[in-house]
Design a protein around this motif. Structure first.
Motif, short mmCIF file in Angstrom:
data_model
loop_
_atom_site.label_atom_id
_atom_site.label_comp_id
_atom_site.label_asym_id
_atom_site.label_seq_id
_atom_site.Cartn_x
_atom_site.Cartn_y
_atom_site.Cartn_z
N ASP A 68 0.83 -1.21 0.00
CA ASP A 68 0.00 0.00 0.00
C ASP A 68 0.86 1.25 0.00
N GLN A 69 1.84 1.25 0.93
CA GLN A 69 2.70 2.42 1.06
C GLN A 69 3.46 2.68 -0.22
N ALA A 70 3.96 1.58 -0.82
CA ALA A 70 4.76 1.75 -2.03
C ALA A 70 3.90 2.40 -3.12
N ALA A 71 2.69 1.84 -3.31
CA ALA A 71 1.81 2.38 -4.34
C ALA A 71 1.45 3.81 -3.98
N ASN A 72 1.11 4.00 -2.70
CA ASN A 72 0.67 5.28 -2.20
C ASN A 72 1.74 6.35 -2.40
N ARG A 73 2.97 6.03 -2.00
CA ARG A 73 4.00 7.06 -2.07
C ARG A 73 4.39 7.39 -3.50
N THR A 74 4.42 6.37 -4.36
CA THR A 74 4.72 6.66 -5.77
C THR A 74 3.65 7.57 -6.34
N ALA A 75 2.38 7.28 -5.99
CA ALA A 75 1.28 8.10 -6.49
C ALA A 75 1.39 9.52 -5.92
N ARG A 76 1.72 9.60 -4.62
CA ARG A 76 1.80 10.92 -3.98
C ARG A 76 2.92 11.74 -4.57
N ALA A 121 4.02 11.59 -7.67
CA ALA A 121 3.55 12.08 -8.97
C ALA A 121 2.55 13.21 -8.76
N GLU A 122 1.64 13.03 -7.77
CA GLU A 122 0.63 14.06 -7.47
C GLU A 122 1.29 15.37 -7.07
N ALA A 123 2.32 15.25 -6.21
CA ALA A 123 2.99 16.45 -5.72
C ALA A 123 3.63 17.20 -6.89
N GLU A 124 4.23 16.43 -7.80
CA GLU A 124 4.84 17.07 -8.97
C GLU A 124 3.76 17.73 -9.83
N ALA A 125 2.66 17.00 -10.06
CA ALA A 125 1.58 17.55 -10.89
C ALA A 125 1.04 18.83 -10.27
N ALA A 126 0.88 18.80 -8.92
CA ALA A 126 0.35 19.98 -8.23
C ALA A 126 1.29 21.17 -8.39
N PHE A 127 2.60 20.90 -8.35
CA PHE A 127 3.58 21.97 -8.49
C PHE A 127 3.49 22.56 -9.91
N PHE A 128 3.46 21.63 -10.89
CA PHE A 128 3.41 22.08 -12.29
C PHE A 128 2.11 22.84 -12.57
N ALA A 129 1.04 22.47 -11.86
CA ALA A 129 -0.27 23.04 -12.15
C ALA A 129 -0.49 24.41 -11.51
N GLN A 130 0.52 24.89 -10.77
CA GLN A 130 0.34 26.20 -10.14
C GLN A 130 0.19 27.27 -11.23
N PRO A 131 -0.66 28.26 -10.95
CA PRO A 131 -0.87 29.32 -11.96
C PRO A 131 0.35 30.23 -12.07
N ASP A 132 0.29 31.18 -12.99
CA ASP A 132 1.35 32.18 -13.12
C ASP A 132 1.51 32.87 -11.77
N ARG A 133 2.77 33.00 -11.31
CA ARG A 133 2.98 33.53 -9.97
C ARG A 133 4.32 34.20 -9.87
N TYR A 177 7.04 18.07 -2.24
CA TYR A 177 7.28 16.91 -1.38
C TYR A 177 8.24 15.91 -2.03
N ALA A 178 9.07 15.28 -1.22
CA ALA A 178 9.85 14.15 -1.71
C ALA A 178 9.41 12.92 -0.91
N PHE A 179 9.14 11.82 -1.60
CA PHE A 179 8.72 10.59 -0.93
C PHE A 179 9.75 9.50 -1.10
N ARG A 180 9.97 8.75 -0.03
CA ARG A 180 10.87 7.60 -0.12
C ARG A 180 10.00 6.36 -0.29
N THR A 181 9.98 5.82 -1.49
CA THR A 181 9.18 4.62 -1.74
C THR A 181 9.88 3.42 -1.11
N PRO A 182 9.17 2.56 -0.36
CA PRO A 182 9.86 1.43 0.28
C PRO A 182 10.38 0.44 -0.77
#
Ligand SMILES: Nc1ncnc2c1ncn2[C@@H]1O[C@H](COP(=O)(O)OP(=O)(O)OP(=O)(O)O)[C@@H](O)[C@H]1O
Ligand SMILES: [Mg+2]
Lengths: 247, 478
Positions: free
Chosen positions: B45-53, B55-67, B78-83
């Motif tokens: 679960d954690q492995a799947a979860n952290r890999t997904a998180r 990717a999500e964190a990266e997507a969220a960063f990229f999706a930020q508006p002009d700033r 965020y940086a995640f350590r996948t087990p």
């Protein structure tokens, strides 16, 4: 006291001026006796007299500090394997394996001893010691002391060795079982086996043995054989046994 | 050889007929099974979860508006350590250290999201890992099974019969050792299954095989110890007492002492002390948000000289961005110095604890197991270093953008002038400067290299105990 009787044949067992020091104390002191082939010799003595120690010396588990022990004319220390190969040993209070039945017990010990025996041979040996047939398939932890002893004897018989060393084989047996046992030992001797047995039981020793040696404090203090009536006199032996402090 | 096997077989028959043994073995089997399943599920679960998180964190960063770029510095990432796959067997330090870090400007955060939450999820079973079960419980089973392995025969007189039959003590002991080895082999099946699953999940065979080998070595050490005690002592109750005592000392007491000794030997300043030291030095560096901070006076002179200008407003680059970049660099050097110092101390403490493996096979195995699984402190430290590089790179890329894409005038006027403020917003396309981050375990050879010393301690014990058994077997008497 030593045996002075000259022997024409090589004794099956011989202790000569045997002495043994165990953890600093002298447990056997100048013990000499011989057991001829086919003879029953009973080593009588109180607790701690050195009886079991004597048997262990014949098996090469303890080495003499002085003197010698021989089996079939050969020094035990020179060839322990030969000595053990010639002897079947029944330890004090042998119980064999409680989780196995009589057949399994016998088969296991014989397997390790390198003897292949079939079921018929096992049955024959168990018949010989008169172990009730209905008990043979039961685990030994359900056996009475006498039944365990009988199974252990059957093992000794199946080893088919010329010499039997028995450490207190009758202790804990009821009088009937003791009589049966003595009858069997006599039959074995008649068939040519040499028996050295150790016991506290004066009456039993006199009944079964051709000769009785009395051990006290590690010294052989008396030796008795059958008189003209063909029986060792129990009274005489008992008196010697009871004579504490003598020699 | 057939004799040795026959002796072992008889021992197995005895155990299979003993209720205590069967119940103890079943209990351990159920515990190992349940724990393995739960841990495997949790870690998967954690492995799947952290890999997904991640990717999500990266997507969220990229999706930020002009700033404004500096707002992105504080938006963070965020940086995640996948087990790694073998964490299924040994989650190691994961539960304590946390496996994700919030990355932002001017700060090094500590890792967070330790396993406490998932522990509650699984009804407390999560704390009981397959690795800890093997390290603690399986030796107990070997003790229960084996303490009487020789003494039982001595007490019942069967040993005397065997020896009087001419059986060699060495053959008997080989048979007994084989019997215990068979139990050990059976107990290792779940480890082997998990290792195979890990290989299927992408783990290097070398690491997985060494892990199974390490546990085999550990069980062999215990089996030989049990055999040696049963061989050398002359009463069963004494042997059992001594074995349980040795288990308590080596598995519970020594590890505790080792941790105390490690913290005594390597002084580590507490969090408050190091935070205070950090603050005072940080003040000397200056506040990067305040370009007028006197701490940047020397920098100002140097940059003005470099461009041949009199005032920061005349510079072709944004002075505020320059200050942000400069102070981040200084601050990071300071933070790294402190972090490296802390990690050096932690590594030294961990080495002290591992050195206690000389008196505690459980400690030695634990160290080898975590190293091979890729869940040891060294791996966690590498994660901290790599995520710090990720942090520094994106923060400095943003500061660079701040310095070059924004004018000083707009930047200075942005709180009062909405048009200037609009011009300080950088196109969202720029956020792709963030590097994608996937933490991967060390190569198997590096992990194996870290496991060599603790495994060596186990080999040493195995050799000592082998000698004890052989010497004892040679002088075996009824
Ligand atoms: N393992 C041992 N180590 C040292 N001394 C021993 C050992 N076993 C027995 N002894 C000593 O050797 C002496 C003789 O013991 P042994 O067992 O031969 O006596 P025993 O005649 O068989 O007595 P019992 O009738 O009680 O069986 C005793 O004094 C005993 O204390
Ligand atoms: Mg005795």
């Amino acid at each position: 006291m030593t045996d002075v009787e000259p022997l024409a044949v090589t004794p099956a067992l011989e202790a000569h001026a045997l002495s043994l020091v165990r953890e600093g104390s002298r447990v056997l002191d100048d013990v000499s006796f011989t057991v001829a082939p086919g003879e029953i010799y009973a080593l009588l003595g109180g607790n701690g007299a050195g009886k079991s120690t004597t048997l262990l010396t014949f098996l090469g588990f303890l080495s003499p500090s002085g003197g010698s022990v021989q089996v079939n004319g050969r020094e035990v220390g020179a060839d322990v394997a030969a000595a053990r190969g010639a002897i079947a040993y029944l330890p004090e209070a042998a119980t064999l394996y409680g989780h196995l039945d009589a057949y399994e017990n016998l088969a296991y010990f014989l397997d390790l001893a390198g003897r292949r025996v079939d079921r018929a041979a096992l049955e024959a040996a168990l018949d010989q010691v008169a172990l009730p047939p209905e008990a043979r398939g039961r685990r030994m932890q359900t056996y009475s002391k006498g039944m365990r002893q009988k199974t252990a004897i059957a093992l000794a018989l199946l080893r088919d060795t010329p010499i039997l060393l028995l450490d207190e084989p009758t202790s804990g047996l009821d009088p009937v079982a003791i009589d049966e046992f003595h009858a069997m030992v006599k039959a074995l001797a008649a068939a040519g086996r040499t028996v050295l047995m150790v016991t506290h039981d004066v009456y039993g020793a006199c009944q079964v043995a051709d000769r009785v040696g009395l051990l006290r404090g590690g010294r052989l203090v008396g030796s008795f054989e059958a008189g003209p009536q063909g029986r060792i006199d129990t009274e005489t032996v008992h008196a010697a046994f009871a004579a504490r402090g003598a020699s | 050889m057939s004799l040795v096997f026959r002796i072992a077989r008889e021992e197995w028959r005895l155990w299979s007929r003993s209720r205590v043994v069967v119940i103890a073995a079943l209990t351990i089997a159920v515990l190992v099974g349940v724990t393995s399943l739960l841990t495997a599920r949790g870690v998967a679960d954690q492995a799947a979860n952290r890999t997904a998180r991640q990717a999500e964190a990266e997507a969220a960063f990229f999706a930020q508006p002009d700033r404004h770029p500096h707002r992105m510095v504080h938006y963070g990432h965020y940086a995640f350590r996948t087990p790694p796959p073998l964490a299924v067997f040994d989650p190691g330090v994961d539960a304590v250290t946390g496996q994700s870090i919030f990355l932002e400007g001017h700060r090094q955060n500590t890792a967070m999201f330790a396993d406490a939450r998932s522990g509650a999820d699984l009804g407390g079973f999560a704390a009981l890992t397959p690795a800890s079960l093997y390290q603690l419980l399986v030796p107990l089973l070997l003790i229960v099974l084996g303490h009487g392995i020789v003494l039982r025969e001595r007490e019942s007189g069967t040993l005397a019969v065997h020896l009087a039959q001419g059986q060699s003590g060495l053959t008997l002991m080989l048979g007994k050792a084989l019997a215990l080895a068979g139990v050990g082999g059976l107990l290792l099946l779940p480890v082997a299954a998990l290792a195979l699953a890990a290989i299927a999940g992408g783990e290097a065979p070398l690491a997985a095989v060494l892990l199974v080998g390490g546990y085999a070595l550990y069980l062999a050490v215990w089996a030989l110890f049990v055999l040696a005690v049963s061989l050398w002592l002359d009463r069963r109750s004494v042997a059992l007492g001594m074995l349980v005592f040795a288990w308590l000392v080596t598995s519970l007491v020594v590890p505790r002492i080792a941790i105390d000794a490690a913290s005594a030997a390597v002084e580590a300043p507490g969090k408050i002390e190091s935070d205070l030291a950090m603050l005072s030095r940080q003040r000397a560096i200056g506040d990067g948000h305040n370009a007028a901070d006197p701490a940047f006076e020397a920098l100002r002179k140097q940059v003005l000289d470099q461009y041949g200008k009199q005032d920061v407003a005349q510079l072709p680059i944004n002075w505020r961005g320059v200050v942000a970049d400069y102070s981040e660099k200084k601050l990071t050097a300071l933070m790294n110095e402190i972090a490296e110092d802390r990690m050096t101390r932690e590594a030294a403490q961990s080495r002290v604890v591992t050195a206690f493996g000389i008196v505690s096979p459980a400690l030695a195995l634990g160290a080898a197991s975590r190293a091979l699984a890729g869940t040891d402190l060294a791996t966690h430290h590498r994660f901290l270093r790599e995520s710090e590089v990720l942090r520094y790179d994106f923060v400095q890329a943003l500061n660079n953008l701040h310095a070059r894409a924004l004018t000083y005038a707009d930047d200075a006027a942005r709180s009062s002038d909405p048009e200037a403020e609009a011009r300080t917003r950088v196109s969202a396309k720029a956020w792709s400067l963030l590097a994608s981050f996937r933490f991967v375990p060390d190569p198997a050879s590096a992990r194996a290299a870290r496991a060599v010393q603790p495994l060596g301690l186990l080999v040493f014990w195995l050799a000592v105990l082998c000698c004890a058994v052989v010497v004892g077997a040679r002088r075996l008497r009824p």
